[in-house]
Design a protein around this motif. Structure first.
Motif, PDB file in Angstrom:
ATOM      1  N   ASP A  48       1.941  -4.087 -17.472  1.00 14.99           N
ATOM      2  CA  ASP A  48       2.381  -4.331 -16.094  1.00 14.99           C
ATOM      3  C   ASP A  48       2.186  -3.049 -15.290  1.00 14.99           C
ATOM      4  OD1 ASP A  48       3.465  -5.427 -13.803  1.00 14.99           O
ATOM      5  OD2 ASP A  48       5.521  -5.059 -14.415  1.00 14.99           O
ATOM      6  N   PRO A  49       0.941  -2.760 -14.851  1.00 11.63           N
ATOM      7  CA  PRO A  49       0.708  -1.530 -14.111  1.00 11.63           C
ATOM      8  C   PRO A  49       1.519  -1.502 -12.810  1.00 11.63           C
ATOM      9  CG  PRO A  49      -1.336  -2.774 -14.411  1.00 11.63           C
ATOM     10  CD  PRO A  49      -0.232  -3.576 -14.993  1.00 11.63           C
ATOM     11  N   TYR A  50       2.165  -0.382 -12.562  1.00 14.25           N
ATOM     12  CA  TYR A  50       2.943  -0.242 -11.334  1.00 14.25           C
ATOM     13  C   TYR A  50       3.069   1.229 -10.966  1.00 14.25           C
ATOM     14  CZ  TYR A  50       6.846   1.105 -14.341  1.00 14.25           C
ATOM     15  OH  TYR A  50       7.642   1.743 -15.259  1.00 14.25           O
ATOM     16  N   MET A  51       3.482   1.472  -9.729  1.00 17.28           N
ATOM     17  CA  MET A  51       3.723   2.826  -9.263  1.00 17.28           C
ATOM     18  C   MET A  51       5.002   2.840  -8.442  1.00 17.28           C
ATOM     19  SD  MET A  51       1.532   5.262  -6.700  1.00 17.28           S
ATOM     20  CE  MET A  51       0.335   5.723  -7.926  1.00 17.28           C
ATOM     21  N   HIS A  52       5.809   3.868  -8.631  1.00 17.80           N
ATOM     22  CA  HIS A  52       6.983   4.109  -7.792  1.00 17.80           C
ATOM     23  C   HIS A  52       6.687   5.353  -6.966  1.00 17.80           C
ATOM     24  CE1 HIS A  52       9.691   1.232  -9.610  1.00 17.80           C
ATOM     25  NE2 HIS A  52       9.437   1.715 -10.811  1.00 17.80           N
ATOM     26  N   VAL A  81       3.907   5.729   2.503  1.00 16.64           N
ATOM     27  CA  VAL A  81       4.345   7.131   2.513  1.00 16.64           C
ATOM     28  C   VAL A  81       3.953   7.790   3.832  1.00 16.64           C
ATOM     29  CG1 VAL A  81       3.951   9.398   1.458  1.00 16.64           C
ATOM     30  CG2 VAL A  81       4.372   7.405   0.007  1.00 16.64           C
ATOM     31  N   GLU A  82       2.742   7.540   4.293  1.00 16.67           N
ATOM     32  CA  GLU A  82       2.289   8.126   5.561  1.00 16.67           C
ATOM     33  C   GLU A  82       3.138   7.645   6.733  1.00 16.67           C
ATOM     34  OE1 GLU A  82      -1.857   7.102   5.643  1.00 16.67           O
ATOM     35  OE2 GLU A  82      -2.399   8.750   4.290  1.00 16.67           O
ATOM     36  N   TRP A  83       3.441   6.350   6.799  1.00 13.67           N
ATOM     37  CA  TRP A  83       4.229   5.794   7.906  1.00 13.67           C
ATOM     38  C   TRP A  83       5.639   6.384   7.933  1.00 13.67           C
ATOM     39  CZ3 TRP A  83       8.657   3.334   9.234  1.00 13.67           C
ATOM     40  CH2 TRP A  83       8.694   2.737  10.495  1.00 13.67           C
ATOM     41  N   TYR A  84       6.311   6.401   6.798  1.00 11.23           N
ATOM     42  CA  TYR A  84       7.678   6.939   6.758  1.00 11.23           C
ATOM     43  C   TYR A  84       7.693   8.435   7.063  1.00 11.23           C
ATOM     44  CZ  TYR A  84      10.025   2.699   5.350  1.00 11.23           C
ATOM     45  OH  TYR A  84      10.555   1.440   5.349  1.00 11.23           O
ATOM     46  N   GLY A  85       6.660   9.159   6.672  1.00 14.37           N
ATOM     47  CA  GLY A  85       6.570  10.574   6.999  1.00 14.37           C
ATOM     48  C   GLY A  85       6.358  10.798   8.486  1.00 14.37           C
ATOM     49  N   LYS A  86       5.450  10.019   9.063  1.00 11.23           N
ATOM     50  CA  LYS A  86       5.108  10.193  10.479  1.00 11.23           C
ATOM     51  C   LYS A  86       6.224   9.758  11.421  1.00 11.23           C
ATOM     52  CE  LYS A  86       1.596   8.894  13.875  1.00 11.23           C
ATOM     53  NZ  LYS A  86       0.290   8.222  14.081  1.00 11.23           N
ATOM     54  N   TYR A  87       6.792   8.573  11.184  1.00 10.54           N
ATOM     55  CA  TYR A  87       7.741   8.000  12.132  1.00 10.54           C
ATOM     56  C   TYR A  87       9.209   8.293  11.828  1.00 10.54           C
ATOM     57  CZ  TYR A  87       3.713   5.651  14.045  1.00 10.54           C
ATOM     58  OH  TYR A  87       2.493   5.400  14.611  1.00 10.54           O
ATOM     59  N   LEU A  88       9.546   8.526  10.562  1.00  8.71           N
ATOM     60  CA  LEU A  88      10.942   8.770  10.209  1.00  8.71           C
ATOM     61  C   LEU A  88      11.162  10.149   9.599  1.00  8.71           C
ATOM     62  CD1 LEU A  88      11.921   5.265   8.797  1.00  8.71           C
ATOM     63  CD2 LEU A  88      12.260   6.164  11.099  1.00  8.71           C
ATOM     64  N   ASP A 114       0.846  -1.190   0.000  1.00  8.87           N
ATOM     65  CA  ASP A 114       0.000   0.000   0.000  1.00  8.87           C
ATOM     66  C   ASP A 114       0.884   1.245   0.000  1.00  8.87           C
ATOM     67  OD1 ASP A 114      -1.583   2.216   0.861  1.00  8.87           O
ATOM     68  OD2 ASP A 114      -3.013   0.841   1.797  1.00  8.87           O
ATOM     69  N   ALA A 115       1.019   1.875  -1.162  1.00  2.53           N
ATOM     70  CA  ALA A 115       1.920   3.024  -1.299  1.00  2.53           C
ATOM     71  C   ALA A 115       1.501   4.180  -0.405  1.00  2.53           C
ATOM     72  CB  ALA A 115       1.974   3.476  -2.758  1.00  2.53           C
TER      73      ALA A 115
END
Length: 64
Positions: free
Chosen positions: A47-51, A20-27, A15-16
């Protein structure tokens, strides 16, 4: 040859948005950019993907 700097390291995630929310909040890593594609650029195979890219500090980037 000694490595001076790493531009980005990439990992998989389920879950992108949640990642993103976790790394922003905790790190305190700020969101930089998201890129979404529907095919592999080199082969054009579907091949649908997201970076998503996060600022890891010191010019380094963490990607998922």
């Amino acid at each position: 040859m000694q490595i001076q700097k790493i531009h980005h390291v990439a990992y998989r995630c389920k879950d992108a948005k949640q990642t993103v929310e976790w790394y922003g909040k905790y790190l305190n890593m700020n969101f930089i950019l998201a890129i979404a594609e529907n095919e592999v650029p080199s082969t054009h195979e579907p091949d649908p993907y997201m970076h998503v890219f996060l600022d890891a500090g010191g010019g380094n980037v963490l990607a998922f």
